[in-house]
Design an enzyme around this catalytic site. Structure first.
Site, PDB file in Angstrom:
ATOM      1  N   HIS A  47       0.910  -1.204   0.136  1.00 55.25           N
ATOM      2  CA  HIS A  47      -0.018  -0.024  -0.102  1.00 55.25           C
ATOM      3  C   HIS A  47       0.988   1.266  -0.251  1.00 55.25           C
ATOM      4  CE1 HIS A  47      -3.254   2.813   1.895  1.00 55.25           C
ATOM      5  NE2 HIS A  47      -3.371   2.579   0.504  1.00 55.25           N
ATOM      6  N   LYS A  55       5.282   3.280   6.743  1.00 58.77           N
ATOM      7  CA  LYS A  55       4.051   3.310   7.717  1.00 58.77           C
ATOM      8  C   LYS A  55       4.162   2.518   8.753  1.00 58.77           C
ATOM      9  CE  LYS A  55       1.192   3.921   3.355  1.00 58.77           C
ATOM     10  NZ  LYS A  55       0.030   3.337   2.940  1.00 58.77           N
ATOM     11  N   THR A  76       5.749   0.805  12.194  1.00 59.39           N
ATOM     12  CA  THR A  76       7.009   0.959  12.708  1.00 59.39           C
ATOM     13  C   THR A  76       8.005  -0.286  12.729  1.00 59.39           C
ATOM     14  OG1 THR A  76       5.803   2.123  14.583  1.00 59.39           O
ATOM     15  CG2 THR A  76       8.015   1.354  15.280  1.00 59.39           C
TER      16      THR A  76
END
Length: 396
Positions: free
Chosen positions: A17, A66, A68
């Site tokens: 994504h 995006k 962690t």
């Protein structure tokens, strides 16, 4: 210039994504690029995109994780296949003319990349992120989606992570099944038998709510998460309070009686719209619904022309539909008209021909020996295909 693109490609757990921005170095994207390179965040450290060591891609691209990053395995996925994929996709976009070559030094790109913690296959990570980056770039530069596409798709969409969609009434006509029996196990059994249809509304009837309270909505929601559920309170007072109660119970609409004071009607409609639900005005025992509507600050979303169960032997009151719709046009509002009381399969065409948008049916379905068959007959009478029934779904 600041353009934004997004794309999701692939299958879990390696699905990609990518959200990205592309714009001038001297503009807001350039400022964000510089900020990203100098203000680092633990676990989300931006990476300058390189095709291989010592060969950064052009336009210069910053990759931002995006999720962690908590260990070297995840870091290797970002610095390895994800970085290679994004870099190559950007360079190929220039080579293919998607990004003008003469603009390669003037533009910068910031790409936010999603790598699932359970991803393991480097080949898939590369291929999915390459495809997602190329597609996101193309969408950004093409201005996809345009606002017409957004408006067309917004009520068809079901968010993949949420797993269900919030239904809206945008594709009339509809069948509304009135669940008036004050016996919850019986009602839940009826709901399980009802067909799944984009044109089916569930109504938590007044007797049912009087016995169990508005919390009965959550019980219905457990059986039909996607359903459009109407809470028929027939509110007469404390309009804003009851509208808030209904919204908190996850209903999609509240019913207020047209016999209520105008101030109460206004408060119900105002609070319903504040909380994102529909306001339905029930005209039971109201001689002139249009006269009531003319006094309102804002029109309700639905007006229900209601003939009581106790007087179903009398003629229907569908003659008000034309006046209601004329007032809606005059007020630049969209108002659906529901008809309730004595609606039968053989009167469907009459009701629809008179302009009805919603047919409210109770005992003809709920008291039937074959609930599904009875409901199917009414739905077939609507002569309305399922939303996107014949559509071949693509990447969005």
């Amino acid at each position: 210039m600041m353009l934004i693109g997004e794309a999701l490609i692939g299958e879990a757990p390696e699905l990609a994504h990518v959200d990205l921005m592309i714009g001038d170095k001297e503009g807001p994207v350039g400022q964000a690029f510089a900020t990203g390179m100098t203000q680092l965040s633990a676990g989300h450290t931006p990476v300058l995109s390189v095709i291989r060591p010592n060969l950064p891609t052009k336009p210069s691209t910053l990759i931002v994780p995006k999720v962690t990053v908590k260990g070297m395995d995840q870091a290797s996925q970002i610095f390895g296949p994800a970085q290679a994929a994004v870099s190559k996709a950007v360079a190929d976009a220039v080579e293919e003319g998607l990004i003008p070559k003469e603009k390669a030094e003037d533009l910068v790109i910031i790409a936010s990349v999603f790598i699932h913690p359970q991803a393991v296959d480097y080949n898939r990570i590369y291929r999915y992120n390459y495809g997602a980056t190329k597609l996101a770039l193309k969408r950004a530069l093409d201005g996809f989606p345009d606002i017409d596409t957004v408006l067309h798709e917004k009520d068809r969409a079901a968010h993949a992570v949420m797993g269900f969609k919030i239904s809206k009434l945008w594709d009339a006509p509809y069948l509304q099944v009135a669940l008036d029996n004050p016996n919850l196990p019986v009602i839940l059994n009826i709901i399980k038998q009802l067909p799944k249809s984009d044109h089916l509304i569930l109504e938590a009837g007044t007797p049912l709510i009087k016995r169990y309270g508005v919390d009965v909505i959550s019980k219905i929601r457990e059986v039909r998460p996607d359903a459009f559920i109407v809470a028929d309170l027939k509110t007469l007072d404390t309009g804003n309070l009851e509208a808030r109660m209904v919204a908190d119970a996850t209903a999609d609409a509240i019913v207020v009686s047209a016999l209520a004071p105008i101030a109460t009607l206004n408060k119900v409609i105002e609070e319903a719209h504040k909380t994102g639900i529909y306001a339905v005005m029930d005209t039971l025992n109201t001689p002139d619904p249009v006269a009531v509507l003319e006094q309102l600050d804002v029109l309700p979303d639905v007006v229900e022309l209601h003939r009581a169960i106790d007087i179903e032997g009398t003629a229907h009151a569908w003659g008000s539909i034309e006046g209601i719709k004329a007032l809606a046009v005059k007020r630049s509002s969209k108002v659906l008209v529901a008809v309730a009381g004595g609606v039968r399969v053989d009167t469907i065409s009459d009701a629809l021909g008179a302009g009805a948008d919603i047919l409210v049916v109770g005992r003809a379905i709920t008291n039937s020996k074959d609930v599904r068959q009875a409901a199917d007959r009414f739905i077939e009478g609507l002569n309305k295909p399922e939303i996107d029934q014949f559509r071949i779904m693509t990447d969005f």
